[in-house]
Design a protein around this motif. Structure first.
Motif: not given
Length: 381
Positions: A129-135
């Protein structure tokens, strides 16, 4: 007495003994609870460590870049790639395709891509989720496994038509024969900060091409500029341009806000050249320097043609005093061309008057704060 003390002691011991099983049971429960709590804490710590270790593992993705051939000024993807480098992903494969390739065409259709260049990211993006939010701050989410970047800012290629969008051409209607007319190069330089200008075409006022442009767009003054319709592609530009000009039926952006001096295309006369008279009292050695007015007026962009200094003791000076009912000098008198300077017009009524013939006369000495001047009314007394 001793017998009574023994009885009390025995009774107390019996009462305590009665509660021993309860205390032992309570201690046992607390011991089991502490063991369970300790286990839960250890498990939570273990889970947290595992989560941290898991989050530290980069997300595997495949990156596909679609570009357009021979578009050197198309949107530069460097900033996007640099941003990706700071995200916890591992690019396991990277493909670069030109939009003319069949594989690229299939991807353009599959993901409804509208603008080229574009970047497609694929992978189990929903797992972190954290990576997805950044992307998501850069990319548009297409599905649980796909994200897409396509530029909002030109220059880019319309994926459907293959047309390059955002290359703006400027047609500049110039007035080289009018040395005092405004030079619009400063405005063009400012436009280059927000638009990609690929060509500037100068058209001399008085030429056949200039006459054609004047007729086509109803141009009322020169110099002026016309921007090609590609300016529309820049977000917010059309709204900002409404303060300066119009958008025509053919999409062209035409400057309508005149900047004097300019040539009136109907009368073919220069508008905005102001004559100024400095009316002074040469006998007043301590009076303020009347040239301060010129400096202030030039701050409004005012351009002067003829400048004259007239003393109040002269016949012409006396005539001006009578004509404009002047009571305080030094002062300045401007010809009616001053009305073409809009910002100047907005503030003048605070410092002066406008005569019936359109001349502007400075009268409010209070605005000069402490300036020495001659009060002609006092002299009459």
């Amino acid at each position: 007495m001793e017998d009574m003390a023994k009885k009390i002691k025995n009774r107390t011991r019996k009462s305590f003994d009665k509660y021993v099983p309860f205390f032992l049971l309570l201690i046992g429960i607390l011991f089991i609870y502490n063991i369970f709590t300790l286990f839960e804490t250890q498990q939570a710590v273990t889970d947290a460590i595992a989560a941290i270790e898991e989050s530290a593992i980069p997300l595997d993705v495949t990156l596909t870049v679609i570009t357009y051939p021979n578009c050197d000024d198309c949107y530069d993807l460097t900033d996007v790639m640099d941003a990706l480098a700071s995200v916890n992903i591992n690019i396991v494969a990277q493909n670069e395709l030109q939009s003319t390739y069949e594989d690229a065409k299939a991807l353009i259709e599959e993901y409804a891509i509208e603008k080229i260049p574009a970047i497609i990211l694929t992978g189990q993006l929903n797992e972190k989720e954290a990576v997805a939010r950044e992307l998501k701050t850069i990319f548009e989410k297409i599905s649980e496994t796909t994200m897409l970047f396509q530029p909002e800012t030109p220059v880019y290629v319309n994926a459907a038509s293959g047309e390059i969008v955002g290359r703006v051409q400027i047609t500049s209607l110039t007035t080289s024969d009018c040395e005092q007319c405004q030079d619009l190069s400063t405005m063009i330089t400012a436009l280059k900060q927000v638009l990609i200008i690929t060509d500037i075409h100068d058209v001399a006022y008085g030429s056949a091409e200039a006459d054609s442009l004047i007729a086509q767009y109803g141009l009322e003054f020169a110099p002026t500029i016309i921007l090609s319709s590609d300016a529309e592609a820049y977000i917010g530009f059309a709204e900002s341009w409404s303060n300066y000009g119009t958008v025509e039926d053919d999409g062209s952006f035409v400057l309508r806000q005149s900047v004097p001096p300019y040539i009136d295309t109907t009368s073919m006369e220069v508008v905005g050249l102001v004559d100024i008279i400095y009316l002074v009292d040469e006998s007043c050695v301590d009076c303020y320097d009347v040239n301060i007015h010129k400096t202030i007026l030039q701050g409004f962009g005012m351009v002067f043609d003829e400048e004259r200094i007239i003393d109040i003791s002269s016949e012409e000076g006396q005539a001006l005093i009578a004509q404009y009912n002047i009571t305080k000098v030094p002062t300045v008198i401007l010809t009616s061309d001053a009305e073409n300077y809009s910002v100047f017009e907005q503030v003048w009524m605070q410092v002066g008057t406008i005569a019936e013939d359109g001349s502007y006369i400075f009268t409010n000495m209070d605005q000069l704060q402490g300036a020495v001047y001659t009060d002609l009314a006092d002299q009459e007394d």
